[in-house]
Design a protein around this motif. Structure first.
Motif, PDB file in Angstrom:
ATOM      1  N   GLN A 140      33.269 -49.852  48.732  1.00  0.00           N
ATOM      2  CA  GLN A 140      33.570 -50.784  49.817  1.00  0.00           C
ATOM      3  C   GLN A 140      34.856 -50.376  50.535  1.00  0.00           C
ATOM      4  N   LEU A 141      35.899 -50.104  49.754  1.00  0.00           N
ATOM      5  CA  LEU A 141      37.184 -49.692  50.325  1.00  0.00           C
ATOM      6  C   LEU A 141      37.085 -48.329  51.007  1.00  0.00           C
ATOM      7  N   LEU A 142      36.261 -47.459  50.431  1.00  0.00           N
ATOM      8  CA  LEU A 142      36.092 -46.125  51.003  1.00  0.00           C
ATOM      9  C   LEU A 142      35.467 -46.211  52.396  1.00  0.00           C
ATOM     10  N   TRP A 143      34.384 -46.975  52.535  1.00  0.00           N
ATOM     11  CA  TRP A 143      33.731 -47.118  53.838  1.00  0.00           C
ATOM     12  C   TRP A 143      34.635 -47.836  54.835  1.00  0.00           C
ATOM     13  N   THR A 178      23.610 -61.496  61.759  1.00  0.00           N
ATOM     14  CA  THR A 178      22.854 -61.653  60.519  1.00  0.00           C
ATOM     15  C   THR A 178      22.849 -60.369  59.697  1.00  0.00           C
ATOM     16  N   HIS A 179      23.752 -60.326  58.692  1.00  0.00           N
ATOM     17  CA  HIS A 179      23.693 -59.257  57.701  1.00  0.00           C
ATOM     18  C   HIS A 179      23.142 -59.817  56.391  1.00  0.00           C
ATOM     19  N   HIS A 180      23.011 -61.145  56.342  1.00  0.00           N
ATOM     20  CA  HIS A 180      22.550 -61.797  55.117  1.00  0.00           C
ATOM     21  C   HIS A 180      21.029 -61.833  55.073  1.00  0.00           C
ATOM     22  N   HIS A 181      20.465 -61.508  53.928  1.00  0.00           N
ATOM     23  CA  HIS A 181      19.019 -61.582  53.752  1.00  0.00           C
ATOM     24  C   HIS A 181      18.705 -61.563  52.274  1.00  0.00           C
ATOM     25  N   GLU A 182      17.502 -62.002  51.922  1.00  0.00           N
ATOM     26  CA  GLU A 182      17.092 -61.978  50.524  1.00  0.00           C
ATOM     27  C   GLU A 182      17.106 -60.532  50.016  1.00  0.00           C
ATOM     28  N   GLY A 183      17.686 -60.345  48.846  1.00  0.00           N
ATOM     29  CA  GLY A 183      17.726 -59.009  48.268  1.00  0.00           C
ATOM     30  C   GLY A 183      18.958 -58.223  48.661  1.00  0.00           C
ATOM     31  N   ASP A 184      19.956 -58.861  49.336  1.00  0.00           N
ATOM     32  CA  ASP A 184      21.152 -58.120  49.746  1.00  0.00           C
ATOM     33  C   ASP A 184      22.264 -58.193  48.705  1.00  0.00           C
ATOM     34  N   GLY A 185      21.966 -58.804  47.548  1.00  0.00           N
ATOM     35  CA  GLY A 185      22.967 -58.884  46.493  1.00  0.00           C
ATOM     36  C   GLY A 185      23.800 -60.146  46.538  1.00  0.00           C
ATOM     37  N   HIS A 186      23.538 -61.063  47.476  1.00  0.00           N
ATOM     38  CA  HIS A 186      24.305 -62.291  47.595  1.00  0.00           C
ATOM     39  C   HIS A 186      23.626 -63.468  46.889  1.00  0.00           C
ATOM     40  N   HIS A 187      22.539 -63.207  46.179  1.00  0.00           N
ATOM     41  CA  HIS A 187      21.832 -64.236  45.400  1.00  0.00           C
ATOM     42  C   HIS A 187      21.374 -65.397  46.269  1.00  0.00           C
ATOM     43  N   ARG A 227      19.982 -51.680  50.802  1.00  0.00           N
ATOM     44  CA  ARG A 227      21.076 -51.033  50.065  1.00  0.00           C
ATOM     45  C   ARG A 227      22.160 -50.483  50.981  1.00  0.00           C
ATOM     46  N   ILE A 228      21.773 -49.975  52.170  1.00  0.00           N
ATOM     47  CA  ILE A 228      22.773 -49.346  53.025  1.00  0.00           C
ATOM     48  C   ILE A 228      23.491 -50.341  53.932  1.00  0.00           C
ATOM     49  N   VAL A 229      22.888 -51.526  54.150  1.00  0.00           N
ATOM     50  CA  VAL A 229      23.528 -52.493  55.050  1.00  0.00           C
ATOM     51  C   VAL A 229      24.922 -52.865  54.561  1.00  0.00           C
ATOM     52  N   LYS A 230      25.093 -53.048  53.235  1.00  0.00           N
ATOM     53  CA  LYS A 230      26.401 -53.465  52.722  1.00  0.00           C
ATOM     54  C   LYS A 230      27.467 -52.403  52.987  1.00  0.00           C
ATOM     55  N   HIS A 231      27.082 -51.117  52.965  1.00  0.00           N
ATOM     56  CA  HIS A 231      28.050 -50.067  53.277  1.00  0.00           C
ATOM     57  C   HIS A 231      28.358 -50.047  54.776  1.00  0.00           C
ATOM     58  N   LEU A 232      27.326 -50.292  55.591  1.00  0.00           N
ATOM     59  CA  LEU A 232      27.537 -50.332  57.030  1.00  0.00           C
ATOM     60  C   LEU A 232      28.423 -51.506  57.424  1.00  0.00           C
ATOM     61  N   VAL A 233      28.328 -52.618  56.687  1.00  0.00           N
ATOM     62  CA  VAL A 233      29.199 -53.772  56.957  1.00  0.00           C
ATOM     63  C   VAL A 233      30.659 -53.397  56.712  1.00  0.00           C
ATOM     64  N   SER A 234      30.935 -52.691  55.615  1.00  0.00           N
ATOM     65  CA  SER A 234      32.301 -52.249  55.329  1.00  0.00           C
ATOM     66  C   SER A 234      32.797 -51.297  56.416  1.00  0.00           C
ATOM     67  N   LEU A 235      31.951 -50.358  56.807  1.00  0.00           N
ATOM     68  CA  LEU A 235      32.325 -49.400  57.841  1.00  0.00           C
ATOM     69  C   LEU A 235      32.619 -50.106  59.162  1.00  0.00           C
ATOM     70  N   SER A 236      31.740 -51.030  59.565  1.00  0.00           N
ATOM     71  CA  SER A 236      31.936 -51.691  60.851  1.00  0.00           C
ATOM     72  C   SER A 236      33.154 -52.600  60.834  1.00  0.00           C
ATOM     73  N   GLN A 241      32.085 -61.477  53.593  1.00  0.00           N
ATOM     74  CA  GLN A 241      31.040 -60.806  52.818  1.00  0.00           C
ATOM     75  C   GLN A 241      31.623 -59.799  51.839  1.00  0.00           C
ATOM     76  N   LEU A 242      32.784 -59.233  52.217  1.00  0.00           N
ATOM     77  CA  LEU A 242      33.398 -58.223  51.354  1.00  0.00           C
ATOM     78  C   LEU A 242      34.218 -58.843  50.231  1.00  0.00           C
ATOM     79  N   GLN A 243      34.591 -60.144  50.399  1.00  0.00           N
ATOM     80  CA  GLN A 243      35.435 -60.816  49.419  1.00  0.00           C
ATOM     81  C   GLN A 243      34.593 -61.418  48.307  1.00  0.00           C
TER      82      GLN A 243
END
Length: 258
Positions: A237-240, A89-98, A31-40, A224-226
């Motif tokens: 996403q925009l906030l981070w 590698t930020h992609h993994h099963e269960g990251d919301g990318h189906h 759950r937190i990886v997607k926010h860290l991706v936006s931040l980074s 990943q953000l698009q």
């Protein structure tokens, strides 16, 4: 003190992601990886465009040669990724990318070797970049290291989840992630002792650092953000993303105020 700073930052950066992974559950990490991706994304792009590149161009080096180095750096990292030696590698099963079932096994490859080799090369390059930045200017070194660590945490956490889902035990995944992270320390030492004596190369190494930041942001993070998201997720996403940019703006503004 410069070498101490380089070793401290490269070691701490590799240890931080392993520590976070060890402390949190896989579900929470996903759950937190997607926010860290936006931040980074915000940190990497703003560091490259507002701090590292201006520093290189203010060095007095020929701008045409610096732009050529930037183009060469982008092509170099593109080719490295083509060879699967520069992975993020930020992609993994269960990251919301189906992702389909067994996606993580495919990402990890045979025994997870491709993930670990790719990460080690990536971290080694980051160590050289950190060393070059500290040798050019300590303040620049800290800002560059901050940007790299901001990206390393979601990258290493993503790799950790991939390795777990590919069949690695928790201890084994953490151990190999830590070993991979230590490649940054080796890169820092190589940068200090091999690159250090060639000060005329520093502006070009700073441009190489920027090309790495821009490439990772544009080729990996921004795609990943698009995605179509509920408006609440888009706002987060925009906030981070904004937090990363504002943080670098504050740091850069503090430097120029001196």
């Amino acid at each position: 003190m410069t070498l101490t700073y380089i070793l401290l930052v490269t070691f701490a950066g590799g240890l931080a992601s392993v520590t976070i992974a060890a402390m949190l559950t896989v579900g929470l990490l996903s759950r937190i990886v997607k926010h860290l991706v936006s931040l980074s994304t915000g940190v990497l792009l703003s560091t490259a465009l507002l701090h590292v590149l201006p520093e290189a161009f203010e060095s007095g080096a020929d701008p045409h040669n610096l732009f050529l180095a930037l183009l060469g750096g982008l092509m170099f990292f593109f080719l490295l990724e083509k060879a699967e030696l520069y992975r993020h590698t930020h992609h993994h099963e269960g990251d919301g990318h189906h992702h389909h079932h067994h996606f993580d096994q495919e990402q990890a490859g045979r025994g997870g070797l491709s993930v670990l080799v790719g990460d080690s090369i990536h971290n080694f390059c980051d160590g050289i970049i950190i060393a070059a930045a500290f040798l050019a200017d300590h303040h620049l070194g800290w800002v560059t290291a901050m940007a790299i660590v901001a990206h390393e945490i979601p990258q290493e956490v993503g790799d950790y989840i991939v390795l777990l889902n590919a069949g690695f035990t928790r201890k084994k995944a953490l151990f190999f992630n830590a070993v991979s992270g230590m490649a940054a320390v080796v890169g820092g030492l190589v940068g200090y002792y091999v690159v250090g004596p060639w000060q005329q190369l520093f502006p070009y190494l700073l441009v190489a650092a920027s090309s790495s930041f821009v490439y990772v942001s544009v080729a990996d993070l921004i795609p990943q953000l698009q995605r179509r998201l509920p408006w609440k997720d888009t706002v987060l996403q925009l906030l981070w993303l904004g937090v990363g940019i504002v943080f670098v703006l504050i740091v850069v503004g503090g430097k120029h105020a001196h």
